[in-house]
Write an enzyme that holds these catalytic residues in place. Structure first.
Site, mmCIF file in Angstrom:
data_model
loop_
_atom_site.group_PDB
_atom_site.id
_atom_site.type_symbol
_atom_site.label_atom_id
_atom_site.label_comp_id
_atom_site.label_asym_id
_atom_site.label_seq_id
_atom_site.Cartn_x
_atom_site.Cartn_y
_atom_site.Cartn_z
ATOM 1 N N ASN A 1 0.863 -1.184 0.000
ATOM 2 C CA ASN A 1 0.000 0.000 0.000
ATOM 3 C C ASN A 1 0.897 1.231 0.000
ATOM 4 O O ASN A 1 1.489 1.558 1.031
ATOM 5 C CB ASN A 1 -0.898 -0.045 1.253
ATOM 6 C CG ASN A 1 -1.746 1.203 1.406
ATOM 7 O OD1 ASN A 1 -1.839 2.028 0.492
ATOM 8 N ND2 ASN A 1 -2.368 1.353 2.567
ATOM 9 N N LYS B 1 0.001 4.189 -0.280
ATOM 10 C CA LYS B 1 -0.708 5.344 0.297
ATOM 11 C C LYS B 1 -0.528 6.571 -0.615
ATOM 12 O O LYS B 1 -0.415 6.409 -1.827
ATOM 13 C CB LYS B 1 -0.237 5.608 1.729
ATOM 14 C CG LYS B 1 -0.273 4.352 2.592
ATOM 15 C CD LYS B 1 -0.119 4.640 4.048
ATOM 16 C CE LYS B 1 -0.034 3.329 4.811
ATOM 17 N NZ LYS B 1 -0.098 3.521 6.261
ATOM 18 N N GLU C 1 -7.025 4.244 7.928
ATOM 19 C CA GLU C 1 -6.845 5.676 7.652
ATOM 20 C C GLU C 1 -8.088 6.253 6.984
ATOM 21 O O GLU C 1 -8.441 7.411 7.210
ATOM 22 C CB GLU C 1 -5.577 5.882 6.795
ATOM 23 C CG GLU C 1 -4.332 5.676 7.648
ATOM 24 C CD GLU C 1 -3.083 5.268 6.895
ATOM 25 O OE1 GLU C 1 -3.082 5.310 5.646
ATOM 26 O OE2 GLU C 1 -2.107 4.874 7.559
ATOM 27 N N GLU D 1 -5.274 -5.371 10.647
ATOM 28 C CA GLU D 1 -4.291 -4.313 10.875
ATOM 29 C C GLU D 1 -4.616 -3.579 12.175
ATOM 30 O O GLU D 1 -5.454 -2.663 12.175
ATOM 31 C CB GLU D 1 -4.337 -3.309 9.721
ATOM 32 C CG GLU D 1 -4.015 -3.895 8.372
ATOM 33 C CD GLU D 1 -3.450 -2.845 7.439
ATOM 34 O OE1 GLU D 1 -2.315 -3.025 6.998
ATOM 35 O OE2 GLU D 1 -4.118 -1.831 7.202
ATOM 36 N N GLY E 1 2.501 1.927 10.916
ATOM 37 C CA GLY E 1 3.480 3.003 10.806
ATOM 38 C C GLY E 1 4.203 3.342 12.102
ATOM 39 O O GLY E 1 4.861 4.371 12.192
ATOM 40 N N GLY F 1 2.743 -1.239 4.356
ATOM 41 C CA GLY F 1 2.744 0.185 4.031
ATOM 42 C C GLY F 1 4.146 0.675 3.757
ATOM 43 O O GLY F 1 4.682 0.514 2.661
HETATM 44 C C1 PEP Z 1 -0.813 0.001 6.259
HETATM 45 O O1 PEP Z 1 -1.004 1.206 6.276
HETATM 46 O O2 PEP Z 1 -1.635 -0.735 5.704
HETATM 47 C C2 PEP Z 1 0.379 -0.506 6.912
HETATM 48 C C3 PEP Z 1 0.384 -1.753 7.268
HETATM 49 O O3 PEP Z 1 1.402 0.383 7.123
HETATM 50 P P1 PEP Z 1 2.851 0.047 7.738
HETATM 51 O O4 PEP Z 1 3.344 -1.220 7.108
HETATM 52 O O5 PEP Z 1 3.685 1.224 7.382
HETATM 53 O O6 PEP Z 1 2.662 -0.120 9.214
#
Ligand code: PEP
Length: 251
Positions: free
Chosen positions: A12, A14, A102, A170, A176, A234
């Protein structure tokens, strides 16, 4: 019957990437994936909508597929700024993420809207990656399993199947942040999610991804858990070598 669930590694991006760096990343990933024999997992990258028509051709011919980060419930119409599932499919997408925390937080999206988006995605021939996960306060209050059960009940559309639906667990507090639940907690939640799948879904075939600070250093530990069928990544998906290493950890 026990199903062999093929791992899925989803990136992702983003709201990151302009044409130059997005294309460079896609080309590098396609080259790595194309050079490897017998990829151990399915791959998908979900760039921002502005890059789909550039990244798609860069991935063509490689095992890496394309996905969107969100879709509207309608196929077309007066919805300024939105993109429909049919448009994503037309742009070459095979997957779309819906219900990311998000979007739930920034846009007030609730379970019913997420289910409607997933249904729209499936109607357009896409696989919906439906995100669920508790906040830190909910986990601290001992409500993580109840919250996720409610999200599963509300966010999966009636007609969903294991072929057109992937669930991504998640925990919001792990996204993040560099923090992850313990492997035992992840396995317990994934088994719980499988047990909560609606009867119409073949739960033993349903792919359940873990997402939240997955990195090359923790990927093997998380991906070898019995009910973890891949990762939604992410930050690490923006670094080709890291994203690649996470996929290799499924071997
Ligand atoms: C996400 O936003 O789906 C995610 C898992 O982000 P990160 O890997 O940066 O924690």
């Amino acid at each position: 019957m026990e199903h062999a669930r093929r791992p899925l590694i989803a990136g992702n991006w983003k709201m990151n990437g302009l044409r130059a760096d997005g294309l460079e990343r896609a080309r590098a990933l396609a080259a790595l994936a194309g050079a490897a024999d017998a990829p151990p997992c399915d791959w998908v990258v979900c760039p921002p909508a502005s890059l789909l028509l550039a990244v798609g051709p860069a991935l063509a011919g490689s095992p890496v597929t394309l996905g969107g980060q969100d879709c509207h419930t309608a196929a077309s119409g007066a919805h300024t700024g939105d993109v429909s599932a049919a448009m994503l499919a037309d742009a070459g997408c095979r997957y779309v993420i819906v219900g990311h925390s998000e979007r739930r937080a920034d846009h007030g999206e609730g379970d019913a809207l997420v289910a409607a988006k997933a249904a729209a995605a499936q109607a357009a021939g896409l696989v919906a990656i439906v995100c669920v996960g508790e906040t830190e306060a909910e986990r601290d209050a001992g409500r993580a399993h109840a919250v996720v059960a409610r999200q599963i009940a509300g966010s999966l559309p009636a007609g969903a199947s294991a072929l057109d639906t992937v669930v991504a667990y998640e925990p919001v507090w792990a996204i993040g942040t560099g923090r992850t639940p313990t492997p035992d907690d992840v396995q317990a939640m994934h088994a719980h999610i499988r047990s909560c799948a609606p009867p119409a879904i073949d739960a033993s075939a349903l792919r359940i991804l873990y997402g939240g600070s997955v990195k090359p250093g923790n990927a093997a530990t998380l991906l070898r858990l019995a009910d973890v069928d891949g990762a939604l990544v992410g930050g690490a998906s923006l670094v080709v070598e890291d994203f690649w290493a996470i996929g290799e950890a499924t071997r």
